[in-house]
Design a protein around this motif. Structure first.
Motif, PDB file in Angstrom:
ATOM      1  N   VAL A   1       8.778  -0.990  13.199  1.00 49.92           N
ATOM      2  CA  VAL A   1       8.283  -0.807  11.835  1.00 49.92           C
ATOM      3  C   VAL A   1       7.162   0.217  11.808  1.00 49.92           C
ATOM      4  N   ASP A   2       7.128   0.982  10.732  1.00 49.36           N
ATOM      5  CA  ASP A   2       6.010   1.869  10.433  1.00 49.36           C
ATOM      6  C   ASP A   2       5.421   1.381   9.113  1.00 49.36           C
ATOM      7  N   ALA A   3       4.309   0.676   9.229  1.00 49.89           N
ATOM      8  CA  ALA A   3       3.622   0.157   8.048  1.00 49.89           C
ATOM      9  C   ALA A   3       2.223   0.768   7.984  1.00 49.89           C
ATOM     10  N   SER A   4       2.141   2.038   8.331  1.00 47.53           N
ATOM     11  CA  SER A   4       0.838   2.707   8.411  1.00 47.53           C
ATOM     12  C   SER A   4       0.148   2.846   7.058  1.00 47.53           C
ATOM     13  N   SER A   5       0.879   2.684   5.966  1.00 52.13           N
ATOM     14  CA  SER A   5       0.265   2.759   4.639  1.00 52.13           C
ATOM     15  C   SER A   5      -0.330   1.409   4.208  1.00 52.13           C
ATOM     16  N   GLU A   6      -0.089   0.385   5.001  1.00 48.31           N
ATOM     17  CA  GLU A   6      -0.601  -0.943   4.695  1.00 48.31           C
ATOM     18  C   GLU A   6      -1.988  -1.134   5.327  1.00 48.31           C
ATOM     19  N   THR A   7      -2.741  -2.094   4.824  1.00 46.07           N
ATOM     20  CA  THR A   7      -4.033  -2.436   5.417  1.00 46.07           C
ATOM     21  C   THR A   7      -3.777  -2.907   6.853  1.00 46.07           C
ATOM     22  N   PRO A   8      -4.373  -2.243   7.841  1.00 47.75           N
ATOM     23  CA  PRO A   8      -4.038  -2.555   9.240  1.00 47.75           C
ATOM     24  C   PRO A   8      -4.147  -4.029   9.624  1.00 47.75           C
ATOM     25  N   ASP A   9      -5.224  -4.689   9.238  1.00 51.86           N
ATOM     26  CA  ASP A   9      -5.438  -6.072   9.670  1.00 51.86           C
ATOM     27  C   ASP A   9      -4.666  -7.099   8.849  1.00 51.86           C
TER      28      ASP A   9
ATOM     29  N   ALA B   1      -0.541  -6.022  10.370  1.00 55.36           N
ATOM     30  CA  ALA B   1      -0.342  -7.143  11.292  1.00 55.36           C
ATOM     31  C   ALA B   1       0.858  -7.988  10.874  1.00 55.36           C
ATOM     32  N   ALA B   2       1.009  -8.198   9.570  1.00 53.40           N
ATOM     33  CA  ALA B   2       2.140  -8.983   9.062  1.00 53.40           C
ATOM     34  C   ALA B   2       3.463  -8.279   9.372  1.00 53.40           C
ATOM     35  N   ALA B   3       3.498  -6.956   9.187  1.00 57.95           N
ATOM     36  CA  ALA B   3       4.723  -6.203   9.445  1.00 57.95           C
ATOM     37  C   ALA B   3       5.147  -6.358  10.903  1.00 57.95           C
ATOM     38  N   ASP B   4       4.179  -6.275  11.810  1.00 56.02           N
ATOM     39  CA  ASP B   4       4.491  -6.452  13.230  1.00 56.02           C
ATOM     40  C   ASP B   4       5.035  -7.855  13.510  1.00 56.02           C
ATOM     41  N   GLU B   5       4.435  -8.847  12.862  1.00 56.74           N
ATOM     42  CA  GLU B   5       4.872 -10.235  13.038  1.00 56.74           C
ATOM     43  C   GLU B   5       6.296 -10.442  12.506  1.00 56.74           C
ATOM     44  N   ILE B   6       6.593  -9.839  11.368  1.00 59.91           N
ATOM     45  CA  ILE B   6       7.915  -9.995  10.758  1.00 59.91           C
ATOM     46  C   ILE B   6       8.999  -9.347  11.618  1.00 59.91           C
ATOM     47  N   VAL B   7       8.762  -8.112  12.102  1.00 59.47           N
ATOM     48  CA  VAL B   7       9.803  -7.465  12.926  1.00 59.47           C
ATOM     49  C   VAL B   7      10.005  -8.217  14.237  1.00 59.47           C
ATOM     50  N   LYS B   8       8.944  -8.780  14.771  1.00 55.72           N
ATOM     51  CA  LYS B   8       9.083  -9.589  15.988  1.00 55.72           C
ATOM     52  C   LYS B   8       9.958 -10.811  15.711  1.00 55.72           C
TER      53      LYS B   8
ATOM     54  N   GLY C   1       0.791  -1.224   0.000  1.00 58.74           N
ATOM     55  CA  GLY C   1       0.000   0.000   0.000  1.00 58.74           C
ATOM     56  C   GLY C   1       0.819   1.268   0.000  1.00 58.74           C
ATOM     57  N   GLY C   2       2.125   1.155   0.053  1.00 55.14           N
ATOM     58  CA  GLY C   2       3.007   2.326   0.107  1.00 55.14           C
ATOM     59  C   GLY C   2       4.290   1.983   0.826  1.00 55.14           C
ATOM     60  N   ASP C   3       4.945   3.013   1.332  1.00 54.41           N
ATOM     61  CA  ASP C   3       6.237   2.818   1.996  1.00 54.41           C
ATOM     62  C   ASP C   3       6.107   2.101   3.337  1.00 54.41           C
ATOM     63  N   VAL C   4       7.082   1.235   3.590  1.00 59.75           N
ATOM     64  CA  VAL C   4       7.237   0.555   4.868  1.00 59.75           C
ATOM     65  C   VAL C   4       8.619   0.954   5.381  1.00 59.75           C
ATOM     66  N   THR C   5       8.664   1.533   6.570  1.00 55.64           N
ATOM     67  CA  THR C   5       9.930   1.988   7.140  1.00 55.64           C
ATOM     68  C   THR C   5      10.273   1.141   8.360  1.00 55.64           C
ATOM     69  N   VAL C   6      11.506   0.682   8.379  1.00 57.75           N
ATOM     70  CA  VAL C   6      11.988  -0.119   9.504  1.00 57.75           C
ATOM     71  C   VAL C   6      13.133   0.627  10.168  1.00 57.75           C
ATOM     72  N   GLU C   7      13.088   0.655  11.496  1.00 57.90           N
ATOM     73  CA  GLU C   7      14.168   1.236  12.289  1.00 57.90           C
ATOM     74  C   GLU C   7      14.786   0.119  13.118  1.00 57.90           C
ATOM     75  N   VAL C   8      16.108   0.009  13.036  1.00 62.86           N
ATOM     76  CA  VAL C   8      16.824  -0.959  13.867  1.00 62.86           C
ATOM     77  C   VAL C   8      17.699  -0.186  14.845  1.00 62.86           C
ATOM     78  N   LYS C   9      17.785  -0.692  16.049  1.00 60.92           N
ATOM     79  CA  LYS C   9      18.689  -0.112  17.042  1.00 60.92           C
ATOM     80  C   LYS C   9      19.801  -1.117  17.270  1.00 60.92           C
ATOM     81  N   VAL C  10      21.022  -0.621  17.138  1.00 56.15           N
ATOM     82  CA  VAL C  10      22.212  -1.467  17.211  1.00 56.15           C
ATOM     83  C   VAL C  10      23.098  -0.955  18.333  1.00 56.15           C
ATOM     84  N   SER C  11      23.601  -1.867  19.149  1.00 51.97           N
ATOM     85  CA  SER C  11      24.477  -1.491  20.247  1.00 51.97           C
ATOM     86  C   SER C  11      25.834  -1.063  19.703  1.00 51.97           C
ATOM     87  N   LYS C  12      26.611  -0.446  20.562  1.00 51.69           N
ATOM     88  CA  LYS C  12      27.949  -0.022  20.137  1.00 51.69           C
ATOM     89  C   LYS C  12      28.830  -1.217  19.791  1.00 51.69           C
TER      90      LYS C  12
END
Length: 114
Positions: A56-64, A68-75, A36-47
């Motif tokens: 993840v910000d997948a707000s342009s995707e269909t929420p359900d 939901a898939a984006a949340d599952e994938i980042v987990k 549905g549009g851009d999907v942005t992922v932020e990773v935090k990496v230790s020193k």
């Protein structure tokens, strides 16, 4: 009065030492085209180059579906510390966008995951 000053000084030094020992992670972001549009992922990496967190910000995707898939994938990426995770059936495009964006963000951080 001298005793109170000593206590205040000791507490202040302890607080500075405690705060100074915190994690020094750096965040990296990347974006990929989802269904549905851009999907942005932020990773935090230790020193030390260890993956600490994935968001993840997948707000342009269909929420359900895609959301939901984006949340599952980042987990899955965060838990396995790997990009070799299964895509979500019915949300393959979004799943692949999350994996690509996560890989790009990690590459920018200089971190290689399998």
């Amino acid at each position: 009065m001298k005793k109170i000053s000593s206590i205040v000084l000791a507490v202040s030094l302890a607080a500075v030492a405690f705060v100074g020992c915190g994690s020094k992670s750096t965040a990296y972001k990347a974006t990929a085209e989802g269904f549905g549009g851009d999907v942005t992922v932020e990773v935090k990496v230790s020193k030390d180059g260890e993956l600490e967190e994935v968001n993840v910000d997948a707000s342009s995707e269909t929420p359900d579906i895609g959301g939901a898939a984006a949340d599952e994938i980042v987990k899955a990426i965060a838990e396995s510390k790997s990009l070799s995770v299964d895509t979500v059936t019915g949300a393959t495009v979004t799943s692949e966008a999350v994996i690509k964006a996560a890989g790009d963000a990690l590459a920018e951080a200089g971190v290689e995951l399998n």
